[in-house]
Design a protein around this motif. Structure first.
Motif, PDB file in Angstrom:
ATOM      1  N   THR A   3     -21.289   1.993  -2.689  1.00  0.00           N
ATOM      2  CA  THR A   3     -20.510   1.774  -1.473  1.00  0.00           C
ATOM      3  C   THR A   3     -19.476   0.699  -1.724  1.00  0.00           C
ATOM      4  N   LEU A   4     -18.223   1.013  -1.450  1.00  0.00           N
ATOM      5  CA  LEU A   4     -17.137   0.063  -1.657  1.00  0.00           C
ATOM      6  C   LEU A   4     -17.375  -1.183  -0.809  1.00  0.00           C
TER       7      LEU A   4
ATOM      8  N   ASN B  13     -10.838  -5.191   8.800  1.00  0.00           N
ATOM      9  CA  ASN B  13     -12.112  -5.903   8.712  1.00  0.00           C
ATOM     10  C   ASN B  13     -13.308  -4.972   8.912  1.00  0.00           C
ATOM     11  N   PRO B  14     -13.976  -4.570   7.818  1.00  0.00           N
ATOM     12  CA  PRO B  14     -15.148  -3.688   7.949  1.00  0.00           C
ATOM     13  C   PRO B  14     -16.245  -4.283   8.831  1.00  0.00           C
ATOM     14  N   LEU B  15     -16.385  -5.608   8.831  1.00  0.00           N
ATOM     15  CA  LEU B  15     -17.447  -6.245   9.611  1.00  0.00           C
ATOM     16  C   LEU B  15     -17.250  -6.054  11.108  1.00  0.00           C
ATOM     17  N   SER B  16     -16.025  -5.809  11.529  1.00  0.00           N
ATOM     18  CA  SER B  16     -15.764  -5.611  12.953  1.00  0.00           C
ATOM     19  C   SER B  16     -16.243  -4.249  13.434  1.00  0.00           C
ATOM     20  N   TRP B  17     -16.702  -3.412  12.489  1.00  0.00           N
ATOM     21  CA  TRP B  17     -17.230  -2.088  12.837  1.00  0.00           C
ATOM     22  C   TRP B  17     -18.747  -2.040  12.654  1.00  0.00           C
ATOM     23  N   ALA B  18     -19.384  -3.191  12.804  1.00  0.00           N
ATOM     24  CA  ALA B  18     -20.841  -3.272  12.640  1.00  0.00           C
ATOM     25  C   ALA B  18     -21.529  -2.268  13.553  1.00  0.00           C
ATOM     26  N   GLY B  19     -22.506  -1.559  12.980  1.00  0.00           N
ATOM     27  CA  GLY B  19     -23.222  -0.549  13.745  1.00  0.00           C
ATOM     28  C   GLY B  19     -22.643   0.841  13.601  1.00  0.00           C
ATOM     29  N   ASP B  20     -21.471   0.946  12.999  1.00  0.00           N
ATOM     30  CA  ASP B  20     -20.835   2.255  12.785  1.00  0.00           C
ATOM     31  C   ASP B  20     -20.554   2.390  11.291  1.00  0.00           C
ATOM     32  N   GLU B  21     -21.551   2.884  10.548  1.00  0.00           N
ATOM     33  CA  GLU B  21     -21.457   2.927   9.088  1.00  0.00           C
ATOM     34  C   GLU B  21     -20.297   3.786   8.604  1.00  0.00           C
ATOM     35  N   ILE B  22     -20.032   4.885   9.305  1.00  0.00           N
ATOM     36  CA  ILE B  22     -18.949   5.774   8.890  1.00  0.00           C
ATOM     37  C   ILE B  22     -17.615   5.056   8.915  1.00  0.00           C
ATOM     38  N   TRP B  23     -17.333   4.350  10.026  1.00  0.00           N
ATOM     39  CA  TRP B  23     -16.039   3.682  10.124  1.00  0.00           C
ATOM     40  C   TRP B  23     -15.986   2.413   9.305  1.00  0.00           C
ATOM     41  N   GLN B  24     -17.134   1.791   9.052  1.00  0.00           N
ATOM     42  CA  GLN B  24     -17.148   0.664   8.122  1.00  0.00           C
ATOM     43  C   GLN B  24     -16.667   1.117   6.751  1.00  0.00           C
ATOM     44  N   ASN B  25     -17.185   2.255   6.294  1.00  0.00           N
ATOM     45  CA  ASN B  25     -16.777   2.778   4.992  1.00  0.00           C
ATOM     46  C   ASN B  25     -15.320   3.226   5.001  1.00  0.00           C
ATOM     47  N   ASN B  26     -14.878   3.816   6.119  1.00  0.00           N
ATOM     48  CA  ASN B  26     -13.477   4.226   6.229  1.00  0.00           C
ATOM     49  C   ASN B  26     -12.543   3.022   6.086  1.00  0.00           C
ATOM     50  N   VAL B  27     -12.905   1.918   6.749  1.00  0.00           N
ATOM     51  CA  VAL B  27     -12.068   0.723   6.704  1.00  0.00           C
ATOM     52  C   VAL B  27     -12.094   0.107   5.306  1.00  0.00           C
ATOM     53  N   ARG B  28     -13.240   0.164   4.633  1.00  0.00           N
ATOM     54  CA  ARG B  28     -13.297  -0.326   3.254  1.00  0.00           C
ATOM     55  C   ARG B  28     -12.329   0.450   2.367  1.00  0.00           C
ATOM     56  N   TYR B  29     -12.224   1.746   2.597  1.00  0.00           N
ATOM     57  CA  TYR B  29     -11.291   2.542   1.817  1.00  0.00           C
ATOM     58  C   TYR B  29      -9.852   2.139   2.135  1.00  0.00           C
ATOM     59  N   ILE B  30      -9.534   2.008   3.427  1.00  0.00           N
ATOM     60  CA  ILE B  30      -8.184   1.622   3.817  1.00  0.00           C
ATOM     61  C   ILE B  30      -7.787   0.307   3.150  1.00  0.00           C
TER      62      ILE B  30
ATOM     63  N   LEU C 196       0.263   2.698   5.806  1.00  0.00           N
ATOM     64  CA  LEU C 196       0.394   4.154   5.777  1.00  0.00           C
ATOM     65  C   LEU C 196      -0.766   4.825   6.509  1.00  0.00           C
ATOM     66  N   PHE C 197      -1.965   4.274   6.336  1.00  0.00           N
ATOM     67  CA  PHE C 197      -3.141   4.806   7.016  1.00  0.00           C
ATOM     68  C   PHE C 197      -3.148   4.450   8.499  1.00  0.00           C
ATOM     69  N   LYS C 198      -2.875   3.177   8.775  1.00  0.00           N
ATOM     70  CA  LYS C 198      -3.035   2.679  10.147  1.00  0.00           C
ATOM     71  C   LYS C 198      -2.167   3.435  11.146  1.00  0.00           C
ATOM     72  N   VAL C 199      -0.970   3.825  10.718  1.00  0.00           N
ATOM     73  CA  VAL C 199      -0.040   4.541  11.584  1.00  0.00           C
ATOM     74  C   VAL C 199      -0.716   5.718  12.286  1.00  0.00           C
ATOM     75  N   VAL C 200      -1.444   6.504  11.533  1.00  0.00           N
ATOM     76  CA  VAL C 200      -2.040   7.715  12.100  1.00  0.00           C
ATOM     77  C   VAL C 200      -3.499   7.509  12.509  1.00  0.00           C
ATOM     78  N   VAL C 201      -4.221   6.619  11.836  1.00  0.00           N
ATOM     79  CA  VAL C 201      -5.637   6.406  12.159  1.00  0.00           C
ATOM     80  C   VAL C 201      -5.803   5.835  13.568  1.00  0.00           C
ATOM     81  N   ILE C 202      -4.914   4.943  13.992  1.00  0.00           N
ATOM     82  CA  ILE C 202      -5.005   4.386  15.335  1.00  0.00           C
ATOM     83  C   ILE C 202      -4.838   5.484  16.378  1.00  0.00           C
ATOM     84  N   ALA C 203      -3.911   6.398  16.132  1.00  0.00           N
ATOM     85  CA  ALA C 203      -3.728   7.518  17.050  1.00  0.00           C
ATOM     86  C   ALA C 203      -4.977   8.405  17.082  1.00  0.00           C
ATOM     87  N   ILE C 204      -5.595   8.616  15.915  1.00  0.00           N
ATOM     88  CA  ILE C 204      -6.830   9.415  15.847  1.00  0.00           C
ATOM     89  C   ILE C 204      -7.933   8.750  16.657  1.00  0.00           C
ATOM     90  N   LEU C 205      -8.079   7.432  16.501  1.00  0.00           N
ATOM     91  CA  LEU C 205      -9.121   6.702  17.224  1.00  0.00           C
ATOM     92  C   LEU C 205      -8.893   6.714  18.733  1.00  0.00           C
TER      93      LEU C 205
END
Length: 244
Positions: free
Chosen positions: A212-213, A71-88, A96-105
């Motif tokens: 912007t996606l 949900n990109p809307l759950s990242w309101a205020g963080d444009e970078i991660w909003q766009n990242n989530v739109r890509y995911i 495939l993304f979530k497995v490693v992105v959660i660890a990164i976060l």
């Protein structure tokens, strides 16, 4: 206490299908810092309330992020991660993304998270989306990478490059595969991935984030008509264009 555990479990797994929860739990288990201890907790009748509460809390935090990456809307205020989530969201195999992105976060140094995500995005795009190589093999490796990030044995972008070297596609192979890659897109069956690719190309050519996606509404048209008998030509990436 049973009622508490049952309530917490239902809350954690709410708004998820059985398949989604199974994938999320598998990801949590595979990337856990202490898999043997976790396996014991979920297979043995544990009577220690404190351990059960800790397990449910950690699982709840993980599942919360897993859902949030839908949900990109759950990242309101963080444009970078909003766009990242739109890509995911544009990719069919979001897991495939979530497995490693959660660890990164959770555990990658904050200053390096943007670079780490961009590297993972590029690697998956080239390896799985354009060159259509073995996603299961990559997934198993990303489970290991997530575990290493959680254990703080991977803390630098250089470490990610080294550990994932065998999955990095060179430019020659990428360009050849891109030239012949077909992804179906039509008004009846729109593809978020096609839109993502065209937006990326256009933004690169004009040197600005014009599209912007999930926000921009440019239409996607076929250069060669969809009535053409060749699926390979009609849905080839080079046969799409953006119209404002």
């Amino acid at each position: 206490f049973y009622d508490f555990v049952n309530s917490e479990w239902n809350h954690i797994s709410s708004n998820m299908s059985d398949e989604q929860f199974e994938k999320a739990f598998q990801s949590y288990y595979q990337s856990s810092k202490n898999r043997k201890k976790l396996l014991k907790e979920i297979t043995v009748n544990v009577n220690n309330e404190e351990e059960i509460r800790e397990f449910l809390t950690n699982l709840g935090v993980y599942i919360y992020l897993y859902k949030k990456l839908d949900n990109p809307l759950s990242w309101a205020g963080d444009e970078i991660w909003q766009n990242n989530v739109r890509y995911i969201k544009s990719y069919e195999n979001k897991h495939l993304f979530k497995v490693v992105v959660i660890a990164i976060l959770n555990n990658f140094p904050k200053r390096g998270r943007k670079g780490a995500f961009n590297f993972i995005e590029s690697l998956i795009f080239r390896y799985a989306i354009i060159c259509q190589k073995d996603e299961d093999k990559l997934l198993n490796k990303l489970f290991l990478i997530a575990k290493q990030i959680n254990e703080k044995t991977i803390t630098l972008l250089e470490d990610l490059h080294k550990e994932l070297h065998e999955f990095i596609i060179d430019d020659e192979e990428f360009k050849y595969s891109f030239a012949y890659r077909s992804i179906e897109h039509s008004h009846q069956k729109p593809s978020s991935m096609v839109r993502y690719i065209l937006y990326k190309i256009e933004n690169y050519l004009v040197r600005e984030n014009r599209y912007t996606l999930g926000v921009s509404n440019a239409s996607i048209e076929h250069i060669d008509s969809q009535s053409s008998s060749s699926f390979n030509v009609v849905y080839r990436l080079g046969n799409y264009t953006l119209l404002i």
